[in-house]
Design a protein around this motif. Structure first.
Motif, mmCIF file in Angstrom:
data_model
loop_
_atom_site.group_PDB
_atom_site.id
_atom_site.type_symbol
_atom_site.label_atom_id
_atom_site.label_comp_id
_atom_site.label_asym_id
_atom_site.label_seq_id
_atom_site.Cartn_x
_atom_site.Cartn_y
_atom_site.Cartn_z
ATOM 1 N N ILE A 1 84.373 15.899 37.274
ATOM 2 C CA ILE A 1 83.938 17.297 37.383
ATOM 3 C C ILE A 1 85.191 18.372 37.310
ATOM 4 N N LEU A 2 86.306 17.903 37.904
ATOM 5 C CA LEU A 2 87.485 18.489 37.964
ATOM 6 C C LEU A 2 88.149 18.466 36.508
ATOM 7 N N ALA A 3 87.818 17.463 35.651
ATOM 8 C CA ALA A 3 88.141 17.541 34.226
ATOM 9 C C ALA A 3 87.316 18.492 33.593
ATOM 10 N N GLN A 4 85.962 18.864 34.005
ATOM 11 C CA GLN A 4 85.144 19.772 33.233
ATOM 12 C C GLN A 4 85.713 21.115 33.464
ATOM 13 N N THR A 5 86.280 21.417 34.885
ATOM 14 C CA THR A 5 86.545 22.642 35.200
ATOM 15 C C THR A 5 87.906 23.037 34.885
ATOM 16 N N GLY A 6 88.739 22.096 34.124
ATOM 17 C CA GLY A 6 89.955 22.127 33.911
ATOM 18 C C GLY A 6 90.884 22.208 35.022
ATOM 19 N N GLY A 7 90.507 21.315 36.228
ATOM 20 C CA GLY A 7 91.198 21.339 37.371
ATOM 21 C C GLY A 7 91.036 22.502 38.384
ATOM 22 N N ASN A 8 90.134 23.397 37.891
ATOM 23 C CA ASN A 8 89.841 24.465 38.893
ATOM 24 C C ASN A 8 88.752 24.163 40.124
ATOM 25 N N GLN A 9 89.503 23.839 41.178
ATOM 26 C CA GLN A 9 88.787 23.353 42.498
ATOM 27 C C GLN A 9 87.650 24.402 42.824
ATOM 28 N N LEU A 10 87.850 25.515 42.813
ATOM 29 C CA LEU A 10 86.623 26.479 43.275
ATOM 30 C C LEU A 10 85.392 26.485 42.222
ATOM 31 N N ARG A 11 85.742 26.231 40.922
ATOM 32 C CA ARG A 11 84.796 26.093 40.149
ATOM 33 C C ARG A 11 83.789 24.528 40.271
ATOM 34 N N ALA A 12 84.787 23.627 40.513
ATOM 35 C CA ALA A 12 84.265 22.299 40.836
ATOM 36 C C ALA A 12 83.436 22.319 41.889
ATOM 37 N N ALA A 13 84.023 22.975 43.114
ATOM 38 C CA ALA A 13 82.988 22.932 44.245
ATOM 39 C C ALA A 13 81.588 23.764 44.142
ATOM 40 N N GLN A 14 81.710 24.735 43.344
ATOM 41 C CA GLN A 14 80.398 25.416 42.804
ATOM 42 C C GLN A 14 79.466 24.493 42.345
ATOM 43 N N ILE A 15 79.995 23.831 41.144
ATOM 44 C CA ILE A 15 79.125 22.723 40.499
ATOM 45 C C ILE A 15 78.548 21.777 41.472
ATOM 46 N N LEU A 16 79.459 21.112 42.318
ATOM 47 C CA LEU A 16 78.964 19.964 43.109
ATOM 48 C C LEU A 16 78.086 20.706 44.234
ATOM 49 N N GLY A 17 78.211 22.002 44.515
ATOM 50 C CA GLY A 17 77.369 22.611 45.831
ATOM 51 C C GLY A 17 77.925 22.264 47.045
ATOM 52 N N ILE A 18 78.923 22.293 46.806
ATOM 53 C CA ILE A 18 79.885 22.126 48.314
ATOM 54 C C ILE A 18 80.931 23.051 48.532
ATOM 55 N N ASN A 19 81.250 23.106 49.798
ATOM 56 C CA ASN A 19 82.449 24.226 50.111
ATOM 57 C C ASN A 19 83.793 23.733 49.754
ATOM 58 N N ARG A 20 84.465 24.691 49.233
ATOM 59 C CA ARG A 20 85.871 24.301 48.487
ATOM 60 C C ARG A 20 86.747 23.554 49.483
ATOM 61 N N ASN A 21 86.638 23.732 50.878
ATOM 62 C CA ASN A 21 87.270 23.006 51.870
ATOM 63 C C ASN A 21 86.842 21.721 51.948
ATOM 64 N N THR A 22 85.513 21.429 51.815
ATOM 65 C CA THR A 22 85.068 20.063 51.910
ATOM 66 C C THR A 22 85.438 19.434 50.683
ATOM 67 N N LEU A 23 85.694 19.925 49.231
ATOM 68 C CA LEU A 23 86.031 19.556 48.214
ATOM 69 C C LEU A 23 87.442 18.939 48.525
ATOM 70 N N ARG A 24 88.540 19.783 49.047
ATOM 71 C CA ARG A 24 89.784 19.469 49.387
ATOM 72 C C ARG A 24 89.899 18.296 50.246
ATOM 73 N N LYS A 25 89.049 18.388 51.387
ATOM 74 C CA LYS A 25 89.041 17.269 52.441
ATOM 75 C C LYS A 25 88.749 15.826 51.642
ATOM 76 N N ARG A 26 87.795 15.982 50.954
ATOM 77 C CA ARG A 26 87.277 14.604 50.105
ATOM 78 C C ARG A 26 88.277 14.129 49.183
ATOM 79 N N LEU A 27 89.145 15.123 48.312
ATOM 80 C CA LEU A 27 90.048 14.709 47.653
ATOM 81 C C LEU A 27 91.222 13.876 48.303
ATOM 82 N N VAL A 28 91.484 14.408 49.646
ATOM 83 C CA VAL A 28 92.430 13.711 50.479
ATOM 84 C C VAL A 28 91.962 12.340 50.759
#
Length: 483
Positions: free
Chosen positions: A443-470
């Motif tokens: 998903i990050l590849a599809q959005t060119g590394g844009n985490q906000l767009r990635a979170a929107q596609i996944l249907g999760i909060n951006r902070n949740t995405l960042r936590k899962r990345l860690v």
């Protein structure tokens, strides 16, 4: 690369003799009899040598070499002349010509000199189009890419700031890496940072570093990107998306050549080359007040504009075969394109540029049934793209494959279950562990590394995405960057 020479000679009999002698030695020769013809040929092809008479049908061949030298600084030139005077010899030398031959001349000696001139030019400045070092897949010999290669060669021996312009997916970071790895600073680090992905409140700390206690959460000293790039190159990607406040701080650092860590007192002298890139048109942004004009001119000392793939369709075949070879080297099945298959690929719009073509080729390597791939195999896969937006995502994926959509996901799950056979009661946890990390990378590849767009596609909060990345130990180096 073909040893192609441009001969400018208005005496048809002499031109015929020279052409025959050079072709006998394996050279390809284009011939014209005027300055205007010379300029048309030079604009259309990247020649290995220019062989020119002085007195031509429309002027003096020496007096008009200035623009040729400016446009083609590495092009060796040999001058022929029936005006056998000291003045002509001096004028020829002043142009930087490799050699001057008064007429009549020894034909064998002329051919030897042509070979020597080309060999010396190649040794002094290797042809990037012919011999790109491993790891720098700058592929293409079209006139548009030859212009890019020439610009790259001009900045290798200096530290001038470079601004790389081009649509998303054209390969701007590859050009930045080429400038670094072929240039004076290749022994130093190459540090890439996506400036658009850094929150405005953290940009100063990210770029310049901070001292312990500089702000809440600063529990230790942090070295910023500028210091990390000391002795090497700092690549500022997506500079057009940088917040205005951050632009001001960046400009101040570039103007002074010094930085100060957040919370620090000592000034640190910068020792890195700056290469920036953007897919935005900065001039309208300057007019609209969203990008600083002074920063633009500070960055665009040497602009390099990458052509979209639609303007270099001649390179699609070479790019396709290059990516097929890379896919095979990375463990995907080995494939070969038929002429009809290559022609079909060359006729596609590729609105996602080289990135989209690369992703499609990896997908083709994975899904094609036969080693030899023809148009009949390619066409249904092309129909699965959505208005030219690439669905194939070249990232870490389950089983080394490329997850595209529901059908591919189902296939990947089947392959994973077959290969791993998890024990009853452990399937959910095991599948989540196997699929979550590559899913996020895809998903990050599809959005060119844009985490906000990635979170929107996944249907999760951006902070949740960042936590899962860690939690998944996905480091910034693994995260896809926008080309």
């Amino acid at each position: 690369m073909t040893k192609r020479i441009l001969l400018v000679e208005d005496d048809a009999s002499i031109a015929l003799v020279i052409t025959a002698a050079l072709e006998a030695e394996g050279f390809e020769v284009d011939q014209c009899d005027s300055i205007a013809g010379r300029d048309r040929f030079l604009a259309g092809y990247d020649y290995r040598l220019l062989l020119t008479d002085v007195m031509l049908t429309d002027g003096d061949g020496i007096e008009t070499l200035g623009p040729v030298r400016d446009a083609h600084p590495a092009l060796p030139i040999i001058i022929l002349s029936a005006q056998n005077t000291l003045d002509t010899a001096v004028r020829a030398s002043d142009t930087g010509a490799f050699e001057y031959f008064p007429k009549p001349f020894d034909l064998e000696e002329l051919v030897r000199t042509v070979t020597q001139a080309i060999g010396k030019a190649e040794a002094a400045a290797p042809d990037l189009a012919q011999d790109v070092p491993q790891g720098l897949p700058l592929v293409g010999r079209s006139a548009a890419m030859q212009a890019v290669y020439r610009m790259i060669t001009r900045v290798l021996r200096n530290d001038l700031t470079v601004l790389i312009l081009g649509e998303s997916g054209t390969g701007k970071e590859l050009v930045a890496e080429a400038i670094h790895q072929l240039g004076n600073r290749r022994s130093g680090p190459f540090i890439a940072v996506n400036t658009a992905a850094i929150p405005a409140e953290l940009i100063e700390s990210e770029l310049f570093g901070h001292e312990k206690g500089a702000f809440t959460g600063a529990v230790a000293r942090s070295i910023g990107k500028f210091e990390q790039a000391s002795g090497g190159t700092l690549f500022l990607d997506e500079i057009g998306d940088m917040p205005m406040q951050a632009q001001t701080r960046l400009l101040r650092a570039l103007q002074s050549g010094r930085i100060r860590r957040v919370g620090g007192r000592d000034e640190i002298t910068l020792d890195c080359r700056i290469v920036a890139a953007t897919n935005r048109d900065l001039l309208p942004m300057i007019a609209a007040g969203t990008f600083r004009e002074d920063l633009y001119y500070r960055l665009a000392v040497v602009p390099i504009e990458l052509p979209p793939l639609r303007e270099r369709a001649d390179d699609i075949d070479a790019l396709s075969r290059h990516f097929l070879a890379r896919a095979a080297a990375e463990g995907l099945p080995r494939r070969q394109l038929t002429a009809a298959g290559a022609d079909l690929l060359a006729r596609q719009p590729w609105r996602g540029n080289v990135r989209e073509l690369r992703n499609f080729i990896y997908r083709l390597a994975l899904l094609a049934r036969d080693e030899v791939v023809d148009a009949a195999t390619i066409e249904p896969l092309l129909s699965q793209t959505d208005s030219g937006v690439p669905l194939s995502l070249h990232a870490e994926t389950v089983g080394g494959g490329i997850v595209q959509g529901p059908a591919d996901i189902a296939s990947a799950v089947d392959q994973w279950l077959f290969a791993n056979a998890p024990a009853p009661g452990t399937v959910y946890d095991a599948a989540l562990a196997a699929f979550e990390r590559p899913l996020f990378l895809n998903i990050l590849a599809q959005t060119g590394g844009n985490q906000l767009r990635a979170a929107q596609i996944l249907g999760i909060n951006r902070n949740t995405l960042r936590k899962r990345l860690v939690d998944l130990a996905i480091t910034p180096d693994e995260m896809p960057k926008r080309d």
